[in-house]
Design a protein around this motif. Sequence first.
Motif, PDB file in Angstrom:
ATOM      1  N   ASP A  76       0.890  -1.113  -0.059  1.00 14.84           N
ATOM      2  CA  ASP A  76      -0.007  -0.099   0.007  1.00 14.84           C
ATOM      3  C   ASP A  76       0.991   1.074  -0.101  1.00 14.84           C
ATOM      4  OD1 ASP A  76      -2.361  -1.416  -0.146  1.00 14.84           O
ATOM      5  OD2 ASP A  76      -2.729  -1.371   2.096  1.00 14.84           O
ATOM      6  N   LEU A  77       2.104   1.423   0.954  1.00 13.05           N
ATOM      7  CA  LEU A  77       2.896   2.494   0.818  1.00 13.05           C
ATOM      8  C   LEU A  77       3.709   2.615  -0.638  1.00 13.05           C
ATOM      9  CD1 LEU A  77       4.256   1.865   4.288  1.00 13.05           C
ATOM     10  CD2 LEU A  77       2.951   3.953   3.770  1.00 13.05           C
ATOM     11  N   ALA A  78       4.015   1.428  -1.061  1.00 14.53           N
ATOM     12  CA  ALA A  78       4.634   1.515  -2.404  1.00 14.53           C
ATOM     13  C   ALA A  78       3.475   2.065  -3.464  1.00 14.53           C
ATOM     14  CB  ALA A  78       4.847   0.280  -2.949  1.00 14.53           C
ATOM     15  N   LYS A  79       2.490   1.632  -3.414  1.00 15.66           N
ATOM     16  CA  LYS A  79       1.526   2.129  -4.376  1.00 15.66           C
ATOM     17  C   LYS A  79       1.227   3.641  -4.082  1.00 15.66           C
ATOM     18  CE  LYS A  79      -3.190   1.481  -6.068  1.00 15.66           C
ATOM     19  NZ  LYS A  79      -4.446   0.587  -5.939  1.00 15.66           N
ATOM     20  N   LYS A  80       0.999   4.071  -3.010  1.00 17.28           N
ATOM     21  CA  LYS A  80       0.823   5.518  -2.700  1.00 17.28           C
ATOM     22  C   LYS A  80       2.023   6.340  -3.164  1.00 17.28           C
ATOM     23  CE  LYS A  80       0.089   8.532   1.425  1.00 17.28           C
ATOM     24  NZ  LYS A  80      -0.114   8.350   2.880  1.00 17.28           N
ATOM     25  N   ASN A  81       3.274   5.796  -2.951  1.00 17.75           N
ATOM     26  CA  ASN A  81       4.378   6.520  -3.310  1.00 17.75           C
ATOM     27  C   ASN A  81       5.052   6.185  -4.724  1.00 17.75           C
ATOM     28  OD1 ASN A  81       5.771   7.916  -0.790  1.00 17.75           O
ATOM     29  ND2 ASN A  81       4.857   5.812  -0.063  1.00 17.75           N
ATOM     30  N   LYS A  82       4.076   5.567  -5.633  1.00 13.42           N
ATOM     31  CA  LYS A  82       4.087   5.243  -6.935  1.00 13.42           C
ATOM     32  C   LYS A  82       5.395   4.512  -7.384  1.00 13.42           C
ATOM     33  CE  LYS A  82       1.226   9.130  -8.502  1.00 13.42           C
ATOM     34  NZ  LYS A  82       0.757   9.614  -7.119  1.00 13.42           N
ATOM     35  N   ILE A  83       5.794   3.700  -6.532  1.00 17.70           N
ATOM     36  CA  ILE A  83       7.012   2.754  -6.729  1.00 17.70           C
ATOM     37  C   ILE A  83       6.678   1.262  -6.775  1.00 17.70           C
ATOM     38  CG2 ILE A  83       8.453   4.555  -5.584  1.00 17.70           C
ATOM     39  CD1 ILE A  83       8.918   2.579  -3.383  1.00 17.70           C
ATOM     40  N   VAL A  84       7.529   0.529  -7.222  1.00 14.01           N
ATOM     41  CA  VAL A  84       7.132  -1.099  -7.084  1.00 14.01           C
ATOM     42  C   VAL A  84       8.193  -1.590  -6.435  1.00 14.01           C
ATOM     43  CG1 VAL A  84       7.369  -2.993  -8.749  1.00 14.01           C
ATOM     44  CG2 VAL A  84       6.287  -1.004  -9.840  1.00 14.01           C
ATOM     45  N   LEU A  85       8.093  -2.657  -5.635  1.00 14.78           N
ATOM     46  CA  LEU A  85       8.710  -3.155  -4.804  1.00 14.78           C
ATOM     47  C   LEU A  85       9.373  -4.642  -5.301  1.00 14.78           C
ATOM     48  CD1 LEU A  85       7.225  -2.570  -1.216  1.00 14.78           C
ATOM     49  CD2 LEU A  85       8.924  -1.161  -2.295  1.00 14.78           C
ATOM     50  N   ASN A  86      10.370  -5.135  -4.995  1.00 17.72           N
ATOM     51  CA  ASN A  86      10.876  -6.497  -5.112  1.00 17.72           C
ATOM     52  C   ASN A  86      10.266  -7.200  -4.232  1.00 17.72           C
ATOM     53  OD1 ASN A  86      12.358  -8.877  -5.055  1.00 17.72           O
ATOM     54  ND2 ASN A  86      14.206  -7.968  -5.566  1.00 17.72           N
ATOM     55  N   THR A  87       8.983  -7.855  -4.504  1.00 14.18           N
ATOM     56  CA  THR A  87       8.214  -8.598  -3.955  1.00 14.18           C
ATOM     57  C   THR A  87       8.963 -10.067  -3.401  1.00 14.18           C
ATOM     58  OG1 THR A  87       7.074  -9.619  -5.804  1.00 14.18           O
ATOM     59  CG2 THR A  87       6.195  -7.811  -4.698  1.00 14.18           C
ATOM     60  N   ASN A  88       9.844 -10.454  -4.082  1.00 17.94           N
ATOM     61  CA  ASN A  88      10.272 -11.646  -3.611  1.00 17.94           C
ATOM     62  C   ASN A  88      11.436 -11.523  -2.318  1.00 17.94           C
ATOM     63  OD1 ASN A  88       9.488 -13.456  -5.513  1.00 17.94           O
ATOM     64  ND2 ASN A  88      10.959 -12.969  -7.112  1.00 17.94           N
ATOM     65  N   GLU A  89      12.108 -10.270  -2.349  1.00 16.84           N
ATOM     66  CA  GLU A  89      12.798 -10.006  -1.313  1.00 16.84           C
ATOM     67  C   GLU A  89      11.975  -9.632  -0.126  1.00 16.84           C
ATOM     68  OE1 GLU A  89      16.421  -9.361   0.641  1.00 16.84           O
ATOM     69  OE2 GLU A  89      16.128 -10.278  -1.216  1.00 16.84           O
ATOM     70  N   LEU A  90      10.948  -8.853  -0.461  1.00 19.88           N
ATOM     71  CA  LEU A  90       9.969  -8.482   0.781  1.00 19.88           C
ATOM     72  C   LEU A  90       9.569  -9.930   1.455  1.00 19.88           C
ATOM     73  CD1 LEU A  90       8.320  -6.565   2.332  1.00 19.88           C
ATOM     74  CD2 LEU A  90       6.577  -6.632   0.604  1.00 19.88           C
ATOM     75  N   SER A  91       9.037 -10.875   0.824  1.00 24.39           N
ATOM     76  CA  SER A  91       8.710 -12.239   1.063  1.00 24.39           C
ATOM     77  C   SER A  91       9.813 -12.903   2.050  1.00 24.39           C
ATOM     78  CB  SER A  91       8.339 -13.390   0.004  1.00 24.39           C
ATOM     79  OG  SER A  91       7.175 -12.867  -0.838  1.00 24.39           O
ATOM     80  N   THR A  92      11.070 -12.788   1.556  1.00 25.18           N
ATOM     81  CA  THR A  92      12.073 -13.244   2.253  1.00 25.18           C
ATOM     82  C   THR A  92      12.388 -12.753   3.635  1.00 25.18           C
ATOM     83  OG1 THR A  92      13.330 -14.028   0.249  1.00 25.18           O
ATOM     84  CG2 THR A  92      14.749 -13.700   2.267  1.00 25.18           C
ATOM     85  N   LEU A  93      12.461 -11.508   3.611  1.00 27.18           N
ATOM     86  CA  LEU A  93      12.295 -10.657   4.811  1.00 27.18           C
ATOM     87  C   LEU A  93      11.119 -10.743   5.776  1.00 27.18           C
ATOM     88  CD1 LEU A  93      13.321  -6.716   3.685  1.00 27.18           C
ATOM     89  CD2 LEU A  93      15.071  -8.582   4.453  1.00 27.18           C
ATOM     90  N   LEU A  94       9.866 -10.885   5.282  1.00 29.00           N
ATOM     91  CA  LEU A  94       8.904 -11.308   6.133  1.00 29.00           C
ATOM     92  C   LEU A  94       9.125 -12.716   6.833  1.00 29.00           C
ATOM     93  CD1 LEU A  94       6.086  -9.727   4.380  1.00 29.00           C
ATOM     94  CD2 LEU A  94       7.156  -8.845   6.201  1.00 29.00           C
ATOM     95  N   ASP A  95       9.281 -13.631   6.015  1.00 27.33           N
ATOM     96  CA  ASP A  95       9.656 -15.152   6.439  1.00 27.33           C
ATOM     97  C   ASP A  95      10.741 -15.093   7.684  1.00 27.33           C
ATOM     98  OD1 ASP A  95       7.500 -15.731   4.661  1.00 27.33           O
ATOM     99  OD2 ASP A  95       9.145 -16.753   3.430  1.00 27.33           O
ATOM    100  N   THR A  96      11.703 -14.369   7.401  1.00 26.36           N
ATOM    101  CA  THR A  96      12.785 -14.204   8.246  1.00 26.36           C
ATOM    102  C   THR A  96      12.351 -13.593   9.492  1.00 26.36           C
ATOM    103  OG1 THR A  96      14.687 -13.989   6.666  1.00 26.36           O
ATOM    104  CG2 THR A  96      15.125 -13.533   9.045  1.00 26.36           C
ATOM    105  N   TYR A  97      11.621 -12.575   9.571  1.00 27.18           N
ATOM    106  CA  TYR A  97      11.101 -11.837  10.788  1.00 27.18           C
ATOM    107  C   TYR A  97      10.183 -12.779  11.476  1.00 27.18           C
ATOM    108  CZ  TYR A  97       8.211  -8.409  13.221  1.00 27.18           C
ATOM    109  OH  TYR A  97       7.691  -7.690  14.135  1.00 27.18           O
ATOM    110  N   ARG A  98       9.020 -13.591  10.902  1.00 26.30           N
ATOM    111  CA  ARG A  98       8.270 -14.598  11.206  1.00 26.30           C
ATOM    112  C   ARG A  98       8.991 -15.686  12.181  1.00 26.30           C
ATOM    113  NH1 ARG A  98       5.137 -13.384   6.717  1.00 26.30           N
ATOM    114  NH2 ARG A  98       3.419 -12.089   7.259  1.00 26.30           N
ATOM    115  N   ASN A  99      10.151 -16.355  11.379  1.00 25.19           N
ATOM    116  CA  ASN A  99      10.758 -17.332  12.026  1.00 25.19           C
ATOM    117  C   ASN A  99      11.349 -16.854  13.447  1.00 25.19           C
ATOM    118  OD1 ASN A  99       9.966 -19.264  10.204  1.00 25.19           O
ATOM    119  ND2 ASN A  99      11.902 -18.850   8.847  1.00 25.19           N
ATOM    120  N   PHE A 100      11.907 -15.628  13.250  1.00 25.86           N
ATOM    121  CA  PHE A 100      12.420 -15.077  14.481  1.00 25.86           C
ATOM    122  C   PHE A 100      11.559 -14.935  15.536  1.00 25.86           C
ATOM    123  CE2 PHE A 100      13.765 -11.331  17.384  1.00 25.86           C
ATOM    124  CZ  PHE A 100      14.985 -11.622  17.467  1.00 25.86           C
TER     125      PHE A 100
END
Length: 221
Positions: free
Chosen positions: A58-82
């Motif tokens: 949502d923040l990316a859309k609001k700021n008119k940019i595209v995120l690397n969703t694969n990298e985002l998924s990796t970060l979130l998976d690492t966070y959840r495992n932690f």
Amino acid sequence: MQEQESQTILEQHKSSYRQAVLDIIENNTEVLVKQDIMSLLKKPPLDSMDLIRTKFLDLAKKNKIVLNTNELSTLLDTYRNFLMNCCDDIKNIRVLELSSKIEKESLCKMNDTFKINKKDFVTINKKIKKLLKDRLVEGYDTCILKSIDGIFQDSVGQEVREKIVDDISKYVKGNYQKQLMENFDIKILVKDTTLINGTKEQGERYLFTLNHSHLFQDLDS
């Protein structure tokens, strides 16, 4: 039956009763941690249910940019495992403190039973809630914030990056944490109540056998 023999059987009955209560504590906490708490922390079955991921997008859309969703998924998976790594600590705290209470109690009178009351959870729940809150913040800082640049394309300016990082940090440490802890409180309350009732029912079964079995008829009341 001689009173001495009845006394020996009584001690065996007490020991079995104590162990049954300890097993209830263990099983109740296992369900709390492995099912209830982990259900709050593990990856949702649908991306649309992933609140942090949705906030990023949502923040990316609001700021008119595209995120690397694969990298985002990796970060979130690492966070959840932690975060889920703290589940064993939560289990150990709850089982150890409640079991210690039961193990220290003596059933001196014939109709004494083991009891677990609401007040017995106050210190325990304060400890495990603090543990999870600390992990939420620590995990965000170490698992997401330190590697967050990887989700941005090179063309994204520093000002936009900083704004998104600031907004997501406020969200994770604010509304997301508040909502998670509210759900956490509900899960704990339900299992605490279940444990109180389960211990009470086990005590009633113990007393029923004690008061109605011929094995104990030679004992003084």
